[in-house]
Design an enzyme around this catalytic site. Structure first.
Site, PDB file in Angstrom:
ATOM      1  N   TYR A   1       0.854  -1.185   0.000  1.00 44.45           N
ATOM      2  CA  TYR A   1       0.000   0.000   0.000  1.00 44.45           C
ATOM      3  C   TYR A   1       0.887   1.230   0.000  1.00 44.45           C
ATOM      4  O   TYR A   1       1.857   1.302   0.755  1.00 44.45           O
ATOM      5  CB  TYR A   1      -0.900   0.008   1.242  1.00 44.45           C
ATOM      6  CG  TYR A   1      -1.812   1.218   1.337  1.00 44.45           C
ATOM      7  CD1 TYR A   1      -2.851   1.403   0.431  1.00 44.45           C
ATOM      8  CD2 TYR A   1      -1.635   2.170   2.339  1.00 44.45           C
ATOM      9  CE1 TYR A   1      -3.688   2.513   0.522  1.00 44.45           C
ATOM     10  CE2 TYR A   1      -2.473   3.280   2.439  1.00 44.45           C
ATOM     11  CZ  TYR A   1      -3.503   3.449   1.529  1.00 44.45           C
ATOM     12  OH  TYR A   1      -4.329   4.542   1.625  1.00 44.45           O
TER      13      TYR A   1
ATOM     14  N   ASP B   1       9.095   2.963  -0.094  1.00 43.95           N
ATOM     15  CA  ASP B   1       8.061   3.600   0.711  1.00 43.95           C
ATOM     16  C   ASP B   1       8.334   3.219   2.162  1.00 43.95           C
ATOM     17  O   ASP B   1       8.019   2.111   2.595  1.00 43.95           O
ATOM     18  CB  ASP B   1       6.682   3.109   0.250  1.00 43.95           C
ATOM     19  CG  ASP B   1       5.554   3.722   1.068  1.00 43.95           C
ATOM     20  OD1 ASP B   1       5.834   4.256   2.161  1.00 43.95           O
ATOM     21  OD2 ASP B   1       4.399   3.641   0.622  1.00 43.95           O
TER      22      ASP B   1
ATOM     23  N   LYS C   1       3.767   9.077   8.640  1.00 44.25           N
ATOM     24  CA  LYS C   1       3.562   8.539   9.990  1.00 44.25           C
ATOM     25  C   LYS C   1       4.519   9.146  11.031  1.00 44.25           C
ATOM     26  O   LYS C   1       4.290  10.277  11.413  1.00 44.25           O
ATOM     27  CB  LYS C   1       3.548   7.014   9.926  1.00 44.25           C
ATOM     28  CG  LYS C   1       2.407   6.575   8.981  1.00 44.25           C
ATOM     29  CD  LYS C   1       1.898   5.183   9.086  1.00 44.25           C
ATOM     30  CE  LYS C   1       0.579   5.069   8.340  1.00 44.25           C
ATOM     31  NZ  LYS C   1       0.558   4.260   7.129  1.00 44.25           N
TER      32      LYS C   1
END
Ligand SMILES: *Cc1c(COP(=O)(O)O)cnc(C)c1O
Length: 427
Positions: free
Chosen positions: A148, A241, A269
């Site tokens: 994702y 990522d 995050k």
């Protein structure tokens, strides 16, 4: 004996919420549908614990899906936010602290010399892809099934029929033209990568180096090295990522831990310290293509937001070598203990520092097909049994647990007791 959960107020609020918010939530997994219950509404958090509006307290292993590596409401982070807020919350002009944060991130992340801040991981991933396309003059992307990278149109893709063919939209509303440039192959499958590279010229190979959005699935030995070597041999950029792994699985993320350096790194995050933020970075050469240094346009009203920058700097100040050793020890105890607590229930516990997944599977999970083959029904029942015993796990088999520095040995011990009882209930 089955424990139960008081949730009258959450149920009432959910009834109101579904009238005004799709599914009652602002991001799908929070609705808890994957574990067959309605969402719990949270009132407050402190350290490793959450309290919902019915007064239930839980040991929290979601920690807002990763940003809260220090746990909830860490005093140093709160102080940084309130002191900064008193001076104004956003200016749309440069501030000193964002230069401090950029410097600190480039000190920590081996593949980042220069970076651009954004307001979310999705935005950072989207912008990293634009940069890769600009630099290579190519359009196609290679990504992995089960990874994702945010809800970018071109990445909301699933494998087409036949291997190494164009991706198809995995959500209505995504144009087929957006996913036509995305090729999807199984994680940890060198032959599939080779086939895709033989058939297409890619702008980038995009990977979560330690994928954690199909549950945690570690890279097989040599797989990241292969991606790096084949990207540079074929003229594609390698994008890691590290939205989850950056600043979590090691001080400098997966790139420091493995020594495999991507061309572009995507962050999010932890990089916002619990406030909305993301970033992408790489070599000075590459990043100077971004406007206004270069010709690749990308912008953001709240990018480098002073509150997020202050929260990030306060968080990073706590993240020294000893913090990572503590987080590693906590995760190891949790992983070993969960394996023991499972008894006769067949599970695979994958873990690395600060991340963990309990797969209800007889076999080790190596890719998305393996994760999808797990007994998600039993996982759901186990999660409901954990909630009833005061432990808040990620409410989906396809997500990782996020132990934090606020989780103590006592929290781990209580978690393992609850886990053993919950395993017994679903055995
Ligand atoms: C969460 C996540 C994103 C998206 O970040 P948002 O801030 O939610 O947009 C991208 N990549 C990975 C690996 C993630 O886990």
């Amino acid at each position: 004996m089955a424990a139960t959960l008081r949730d009258t107020r959450s149920a009432e609020l959910y009834e109101r919420a579904v009238k005004y918010l799709p599914g009652g939530v602002n991001s799908p997994v929070r609705a808890m549908r994957a574990i067959g219950r309605d969402p719990l509404f949270i009132e407050r958090g402190a350290g490793a614990e959450l309290t919902d509006i019915d007064g239930n307290t839980y040991i929290d292993y979601v920690c807002s899906w990763g940003p809260l590596i220090l746990g909830h409401a860490h005093p140093a982070v709160l102080e940084a936010i309130t002191q900064t807020a008193a001076l104004g919350t956003t200016f749309g002009a440069p501030t000193a602290r964002e230069v401090d944060l950029a410097e600190e991130l480039s000190r920590r992340m081996p593949a980042i010399e220069m970076l651009r801040m954004t307001s979310s991981g999705t935005e950072a991933a989207m912008s990293a892809i634009r940069l890769a396309r600009a630099v290579t003059g190519r359009e196609k992307l290679l990504k992995f099934a089960g990874a994702y990278h945010g809800h970018v149109d071109g990445l909301l893709a699933q494998a087409g029929s036949g291997l190494a063919t164009a991706g198809q939209p995995s959500s209505p509303g995504v144009p087929a033209t957006a996913t036509a440039a995305t090729v999807i192959v199984p994680w940890n499958d060198p032959a599939a990568v080779e086939r895709a590279l033989a058939e297409h010229e890619f702008a980038a190979i995009l990977a979560e180096p330690y994928p954690a959005n199909m549950g945690l699935v570690l890279p097989a030995t040599g797989f990241l090295e292969l991606l790096s070597a084949r990207a540079s041999e074929t003229g594609a950029l390698l994008i890691f990522d590290e939205v989850i792994t950056g600043l979590r699985i090691a001080r400098g993320g997966a790139q420091e831990l493995t020594g495999v350096l991507p061309d572009i790194t995507v962050m999010g995050k932890i990089v916002g310290g619990g406030l909305p933020a993301g970033a992408y970075g790489g070599s000075r050469d590459l990043m100077e293509r971004i406007a206004p240094a270069g010709d690749v346009y990308q912008a953001g009203t709240l990018s480098g937001n002073p509150l997020a920058v202050a929260a990030a700097l306060a968080t990073l100040a706590q993240l020294d070598e000893s913090a990572y050793l503590r987080l590693q020890a906590t995760t190891q105890q949790l992983a070993d203990g969960l394996r023991d607590a499972a008894g006769d229930v067949p599970v695979q516990v994958a873990h690395t520092t600060g991340l963990l997944t309990v797969f209800f599977s007889e076999e080790p999970v190596r890719d998305y097909a393996g994760a999808a083959a797990c007994d998600t029904g039993r996982y759901a029942a186990w999660c409901r049994a954990l909630l009833a015993r005061g432990v808040y796990p990620p409410p989906s088999q396809f997500e990782a647990w996020f132990p934090s520095l606020a989780h103590t040995a006592e929290h781990v011990e209580r978690t393992l007791e609850a886990a053993a009882a919950a395993f017994a209930e679903v055995a």
